[in-house]
Design a protein around this motif. Structure first.
Motif, PDB file in Angstrom:
ATOM      1  N   PHE A   1       0.861  -1.181   0.000  1.00  0.00           N
ATOM      2  CA  PHE A   1       0.000   0.000   0.000  1.00  0.00           C
ATOM      3  C   PHE A   1       0.889   1.220   0.000  1.00  0.00           C
ATOM      4  O   PHE A   1       2.012   1.175   0.505  1.00  0.00           O
ATOM      5  CB  PHE A   1      -0.855   0.070   1.273  1.00  0.00           C
ATOM      6  N   ALA A   2       0.391   2.294  -0.539  1.00  0.00           N
ATOM      7  CA  ALA A   2       1.088   3.564  -0.406  1.00  0.00           C
ATOM      8  C   ALA A   2       0.060   4.587   0.042  1.00  0.00           C
ATOM      9  O   ALA A   2      -1.093   4.549  -0.382  1.00  0.00           O
ATOM     10  CB  ALA A   2       1.727   3.976  -1.718  1.00  0.00           C
ATOM     11  N   THR A   3       0.464   5.455   0.943  1.00  0.00           N
ATOM     12  CA  THR A   3      -0.458   6.487   1.415  1.00  0.00           C
ATOM     13  C   THR A   3       0.251   7.833   1.380  1.00  0.00           C
ATOM     14  O   THR A   3       1.474   7.906   1.333  1.00  0.00           O
ATOM     15  CB  THR A   3      -0.940   6.250   2.863  1.00  0.00           C
ATOM     16  N   SER A   4      -0.546   8.857   1.434  1.00  0.00           N
ATOM     17  CA  SER A   4      -0.003  10.192   1.603  1.00  0.00           C
ATOM     18  C   SER A   4       0.525  10.306   3.032  1.00  0.00           C
ATOM     19  O   SER A   4       0.004   9.661   3.944  1.00  0.00           O
ATOM     20  CB  SER A   4      -1.127  11.202   1.343  1.00  0.00           C
ATOM     21  N   ALA A   5       1.563  11.131   3.227  1.00  0.00           N
ATOM     22  CA  ALA A   5       2.130  11.266   4.579  1.00  0.00           C
ATOM     23  C   ALA A   5       1.138  11.913   5.536  1.00  0.00           C
ATOM     24  O   ALA A   5       1.306  11.858   6.750  1.00  0.00           O
ATOM     25  CB  ALA A   5       3.417  12.084   4.517  1.00  0.00           C
ATOM     26  N   LYS A   6       0.066  12.505   4.990  1.00  0.00           N
ATOM     27  CA  LYS A   6      -0.941  13.150   5.838  1.00  0.00           C
ATOM     28  C   LYS A   6      -1.862  12.137   6.501  1.00  0.00           C
ATOM     29  O   LYS A   6      -2.671  12.481   7.349  1.00  0.00           O
ATOM     30  CB  LYS A   6      -1.816  14.069   4.983  1.00  0.00           C
ATOM     31  N   VAL A   7      -1.785  10.878   6.039  1.00  0.00           N
ATOM     32  CA  VAL A   7      -2.721   9.869   6.529  1.00  0.00           C
ATOM     33  C   VAL A   7      -2.109   9.116   7.694  1.00  0.00           C
ATOM     34  O   VAL A   7      -0.940   8.761   7.680  1.00  0.00           O
ATOM     35  CB  VAL A   7      -3.068   8.894   5.394  1.00  0.00           C
ATOM     36  N   ASP A   8      -2.915   8.883   8.718  1.00  0.00           N
ATOM     37  CA  ASP A   8      -2.438   8.100   9.850  1.00  0.00           C
ATOM     38  C   ASP A   8      -3.541   7.141  10.301  1.00  0.00           C
ATOM     39  O   ASP A   8      -4.676   7.253   9.873  1.00  0.00           O
ATOM     40  CB  ASP A   8      -2.047   9.035  11.003  1.00  0.00           C
ATOM     41  N   GLY A   9      -3.174   6.228  11.198  1.00  0.00           N
ATOM     42  CA  GLY A   9      -4.156   5.328  11.784  1.00  0.00           C
ATOM     43  C   GLY A   9      -4.258   3.980  11.104  1.00  0.00           C
ATOM     44  O   GLY A   9      -4.989   3.111  11.557  1.00  0.00           O
ATOM     45  N   PHE A  10      -3.525   3.764  10.023  1.00  0.00           N
ATOM     46  CA  PHE A  10      -3.648   2.526   9.269  1.00  0.00           C
ATOM     47  C   PHE A  10      -3.113   1.361  10.098  1.00  0.00           C
ATOM     48  O   PHE A  10      -1.971   1.373  10.534  1.00  0.00           O
ATOM     49  CB  PHE A  10      -2.873   2.647   7.956  1.00  0.00           C
ATOM     50  N   ALA A  11      -3.972   0.390  10.375  1.00  0.00           N
ATOM     51  CA  ALA A  11      -3.574  -0.776  11.167  1.00  0.00           C
ATOM     52  C   ALA A  11      -3.967  -2.043  10.431  1.00  0.00           C
ATOM     53  O   ALA A  11      -4.961  -2.678  10.737  1.00  0.00           O
ATOM     54  CB  ALA A  11      -4.252  -0.722  12.536  1.00  0.00           C
ATOM     55  N   PRO A  12      -3.199  -2.386   9.409  1.00  0.00           N
ATOM     56  CA  PRO A  12      -3.583  -3.531   8.584  1.00  0.00           C
ATOM     57  C   PRO A  12      -3.346  -4.839   9.319  1.00  0.00           C
ATOM     58  O   PRO A  12      -2.511  -4.915  10.215  1.00  0.00           O
ATOM     59  CB  PRO A  12      -2.651  -3.419   7.382  1.00  0.00           C
ATOM     60  N   SER A  13      -4.092  -5.878   8.951  1.00  0.00           N
ATOM     61  CA  SER A  13      -3.813  -7.211   9.481  1.00  0.00           C
ATOM     62  C   SER A  13      -3.383  -8.061   8.292  1.00  0.00           C
ATOM     63  O   SER A  13      -3.784  -7.796   7.166  1.00  0.00           O
ATOM     64  CB  SER A  13      -5.056  -7.788  10.133  1.00  0.00           C
ATOM     65  N   PRO A  14      -2.543  -9.085   8.530  1.00  0.00           N
ATOM     66  CA  PRO A  14      -2.013  -9.845   7.406  1.00  0.00           C
ATOM     67  C   PRO A  14      -3.118 -10.506   6.589  1.00  0.00           C
ATOM     68  O   PRO A  14      -2.942 -10.770   5.414  1.00  0.00           O
ATOM     69  CB  PRO A  14      -1.119 -10.898   8.057  1.00  0.00           C
ATOM     70  N   LEU A  15      -4.243 -10.814   7.186  1.00  0.00           N
ATOM     71  CA  LEU A  15      -5.273 -11.544   6.460  1.00  0.00           C
ATOM     72  C   LEU A  15      -6.306 -10.639   5.833  1.00  0.00           C
ATOM     73  O   LEU A  15      -6.812 -10.909   4.766  1.00  0.00           O
ATOM     74  CB  LEU A  15      -5.943 -12.541   7.398  1.00  0.00           C
ATOM     75  N   PHE A  16      -6.632  -9.568   6.498  1.00  0.00           N
ATOM     76  CA  PHE A  16      -7.661  -8.703   5.934  1.00  0.00           C
ATOM     77  C   PHE A  16      -7.072  -7.403   5.408  1.00  0.00           C
ATOM     78  O   PHE A  16      -7.787  -6.527   4.976  1.00  0.00           O
ATOM     79  CB  PHE A  16      -8.753  -8.434   6.965  1.00  0.00           C
ATOM     80  N   THR A  17      -5.781  -7.308   5.439  1.00  0.00           N
ATOM     81  CA  THR A  17      -5.041  -6.178   4.876  1.00  0.00           C
ATOM     82  C   THR A  17      -5.792  -4.868   5.038  1.00  0.00           C
ATOM     83  O   THR A  17      -5.916  -4.373   6.140  1.00  0.00           O
ATOM     84  CB  THR A  17      -4.667  -6.463   3.419  1.00  0.00           C
ATOM     85  N   ALA A  18      -6.307  -4.336   3.934  1.00  0.00           N
ATOM     86  CA  ALA A  18      -6.842  -2.978   4.002  1.00  0.00           C
ATOM     87  C   ALA A  18      -8.354  -2.942   4.173  1.00  0.00           C
ATOM     88  O   ALA A  18      -8.970  -1.900   4.018  1.00  0.00           O
ATOM     89  CB  ALA A  18      -6.453  -2.206   2.754  1.00  0.00           C
ATOM     90  N   PHE A  19      -8.973  -4.095   4.472  1.00  0.00           N
ATOM     91  CA  PHE A  19     -10.434  -4.107   4.481  1.00  0.00           C
ATOM     92  C   PHE A  19     -11.025  -3.119   5.487  1.00  0.00           C
ATOM     93  O   PHE A  19     -12.149  -2.679   5.337  1.00  0.00           O
ATOM     94  CB  PHE A  19     -10.963  -5.506   4.781  1.00  0.00           C
TER      95      PHE A  19
END
Lengths: 422, 322
Positions: A394-412
């Motif tokens: 994944f790539a995000t803008s540096a303005k974005v925070d809080g992303f807590a992906p899990s290995p199985l559900f990734t970005a869901f």
């Protein structure tokens, strides 16, 4: 929400959270859950979750906030199964296409193939989630366009950027890069039910003849983890560290190849439909095998119709799996004798039996031992050359925070996690 | 005026009949070539993870279990009743999808035409006026280079310069029915520019060539001998006679424009017909592919007819073929 099995792991009772509201204002009850789950079990269901419920004999509401699931055979993975992403909850009797759920965003607009927009569900039951007022998910199929949309500031978060972009993004303070282990794995499937791969020495030769690290470095820019010819990823609780790591060994490959008595080129049917950059990977594999005196003949096949005409038809071809919630479900889905997805036609009653026992075993230590044995069986005898697990990018803008992906559900869950800083 | 008993209708009627016949043949070719591709909609939708029963159920539901010719027959009968069918993958009416996407595509093509037609016309006249001089060579070089580069390359280059580096315009062009005209123009600037690059060279060179070929004719010589300035010779004497072929080429270029948006829309994620077409092919969504292809084909045929009519109007001799 909590759940409890009976002593045989055949009957499961799920307690349902109270006070959850649907987008249309209705309060969530056990009837809604039973209806939503049974939707996938209907006789004429075309749901991809149909196979998930293959061993389920009944799902019903047994109290206003309680459902009971009854299984044909014991399965300690049932709670994991319930996390399958197809199993969305809708109101009892509702239309699955209406988009009425209990989630963090209420659908405002949906144009298939273009955009879906949701506004925050003010009554969302989970605290500290759903920060943005509006979330838009935009379809940008072209990888370059997707990346420039992020660089141009039109979007804040993209899935599946080009791995080769990583090096550039890491030096760009305006962007963040996520390179996360996942259960997605790439493999070459050998058909064990017919010549030449019904011979385990030939299978072992092919397993020793691939330089996994070289594939990972040269084809996937190191975005992944080495595979060990079984589908259980290192982060899975049932992963066994005791299974020896199979390294590239041309001498062993040569030994087993000779012992197999097979001669002539090994035919490999390859297309990028099998997995990302499968053709490039197969080309390197051919070079690796050549050093062991094994000639791999690459037969390029079209990507169109790959899954109906090549996969499970040709003796040796690439394939991928996105992984399952638990190791048990993954082994069940692809490696048991009767599974329609058994792409290698590797059929071992001992494996099936041990897996069934493991799925009924509530003692974790004993389960882990059984799973070690299962992984060993695949490692020693299975029909899968599985060089690697792919990372999710994944790539995000540096303005974005809080992303807590899990290995199985990734970005869901990205939509409810992300927030904008400044 | 006496047309020798032939009216415009007499000339056009056979062409229209031919056009309808062409459309019919195109529909056959498209249906059966999509049919020839391995894999089907059910598989494209469910992926290789699907169970056999789920696939069978979906095929039955989408009526994919009947033979291809039966499905074609049903499709054409429905079409004649004004029913464009339903998308297999999204279940929405194809007519609704068209109503949403077609105006977007025409808007983009129209915007591009508004830039490229006057631009190439003016540049054509200028290059004819200053032929073989630096301006002529420079403009021709740039135009030819731009039209020789693939559309997607031009698009990426423009995105890199104007969006990523300069940050003037967004790199993708997602518009919605609520977007205002100003927003639309702003968002579609880059795709329109890309299309301008792709199409201008042809019109420009045709304008230049038509004017130049007239410049050697006797009546222009006469005008020159009278002492008319070279600017007036071109604009006042050569141009009116060159309009026929120029208009003809312009009509054909517009047809090309509407069709070549496929690549450009994909690169800019623009919700037009082209993007719908690409998505539908990858999903084997035959009803949508069919209808979109028919729209593209019709546009091409209609604009060809227009080109013919313009040629006729500009040169009445064509009404009386020997």
């Amino acid at each position: 929400m909590e759940w409890n099995p009976d002593a045989t792991a055949k009957t499961w009772v799920f307690k349902i959270r109270s006070g959850v509201e649907f987008h249309n204002g209705k309060t969530l009850t056990a009837e809604d859950i039973a209806y939503s789950l049974n939707h996938h079990r209907k006789k004429d269901s075309k749901s991809l979750a149909r196979s998930v419920f293959a061993g389920v004999s009944d799902i019903k509401a047994t109290a206003p906030l309680e459902i009971t699931v009854t299984l044909d055979s014991a399965n300690v993975d049932l709670p994991g199964l319930m996390a399958d992403y197809h199993l969305l909850i809708m109101p009892d009797g509702g239309d699955p296409n209406a988009g009425i759920g209990t989630g963090p965003y209420v659908i405002e607009k949906f144009e298939p193939g273009v955009i879906v927009r949701g506004k925050r569900n003010e009554k969302y039951w989970k605290a500290g989630r759903a920060h943005a007022d509006v979330v838009e998910i935009i379809a940008i199929n072209d990888i370059v366009a997707r990346q420039s949309a992020l660089q141009g500031g039109v979007v804040h978060f993209i899935t599946r950027p080009d791995p080769k972009l990583g090096a550039l993004v890491k030096n760009n303070p305006a962007l963040k890069w996520f390179d996360l282990p996942s259960a997605m794995h790439y493999l070459f499937a050998m058909r064990c039910d017919s010549a030449p791969f019904d011979n385990n020495d030939l299978r072992l030769a092919m397993k020793y003849a691939v330089d996994r690290q070289d594939l990972l470095t040269r084809v996937y820019a190191n975005s992944g983890k080495l595979g060990n010819d079984h589908p259980v990823p290192a982060f899975d609780p049932m992963f066994s560290a005791e299974v020896p790591i199979r390294a590239y060994d041309p001498d062993k490959a040569k030994f087993h190849f000779k012992k197999s008595g097979f001669s002539g080129p090994v035919q490999l049917s390859v297309s990028d439909a099998g997995f990302t950059s499968a053709t490039a990977a197969a080309t390197l594999y051919k070079e690796h095998a050549a050093k062991a005196g094994i000639d791999i003949a690459l037969n390029r096949v079209p990507a169109d119709g790959y899954w109906s005409d090549v996969w499970k038809k040709k003796p040796f071809c690439p394939a991928y799996w996105g992984g399952r919630v638990t190791a048990g479900l993954m082994l069940q889905a692809v490696y048991t004798s009767q599974s329609p997805n058994n792409e290698t036609f590797w059929q071992r009653p001992a494996f099936d039996k041990l897996l069934a026992q493991a799925q009924a075993e509530l003692n974790v230590a004993r389960r882990k031992e059984m799973f070690h044995d299962l992984q060993m069986m695949l490692w020693e005898d299975g029909g899968t050359v599985q060089p690697l697990f792919a990372n999710t990018l994944f790539a995000t803008s540096a303005k974005v925070d809080g992303f807590a992906p899990s290995p199985l559900f990734t970005a869901f869950r990205a939509a409810e996690q992300l927030y904008l800083t400044s | 005026m006496n047309w020798g008993g032939r009216t415009l209708i007499n000339v056009l009627a056979p062409r229209i009949v031919l056009a309808v016949l062409t459309l019919f043949i195109i529909s056959l070719v498209i249906f059966f070539s999509v049919e020839l591709l391995p894999g089907d909609t059910a598989e494209a939708m469910l992926g290789h993870d699907a169970t056999v029963e789920a696939l069978a159920t979906l095929r039955r539901e989408l009526q994919l279990d009947s033979p291809a010719y039966v499905r074609y027959w049903r499709w054409i009968i429905d079409l004649l009743h004004g029913d464009l069918g339903k998308s297999l993958s999204s279940g929405r009416a194809v007519s609704d999808l068209l109503a949403q996407r077609l105006p977007n595509t025409f808007f983009l093509a129209g915007f591009a035409a508004l830039i490229s037609v006057p631009l190439s016309f003016v540049l054509g006249v200028i290059t004819a006026l200053y032929r073989e001089r630096a301006v002529d060579r420079g403009v021709n070089f740039v135009a030819l280079a731009a039209s020789s580069l693939p559309d997607f390359f031009v698009a990426y280059a423009l995105i890199l310069i104007f969006s990523v580096h300069l940050g003037w315009v967004p790199p993708i062009s997602i518009i919605s029915p609520e977007s205002s005209l100003a927003e639309r123009l702003y968002l579609t600037g880059l795709p329109a520019l890309t299309l301008t690059f792709a199409t201008s060279a042809y019109m420009l060179r045709m304008t230049r060539a038509s004017i130049l070929s007239l410049l050697s004719s006797p009546y222009i010589e006469m005008a020159r001998l009278k002492g008319v300035s070279s600017g007036r010779v071109i604009v006042g004497h050569a141009l009116p006679n060159a309009l026929g072929p120029i208009a003809n080429v312009t009509a054909l270029t517009l047809a090309y424009l509407v069709v070549s948006v496929v690549v450009v829309e994909t690169v800019f994620a623009y919700p037009g017909l082209g993007q719908l077409f690409v998505d539908s092919v990858s999903k084997r969504d035959i009803p949508v592919v069919q209808v979109v292809a028919m729209v593209f084909a019709s546009t091409y045929i209609v604009l060809n007819l227009v080109a013919d009519m313009v040629a006729l109007a500009a040169n009445p001799r064509l009404m009386h073929p020997r």
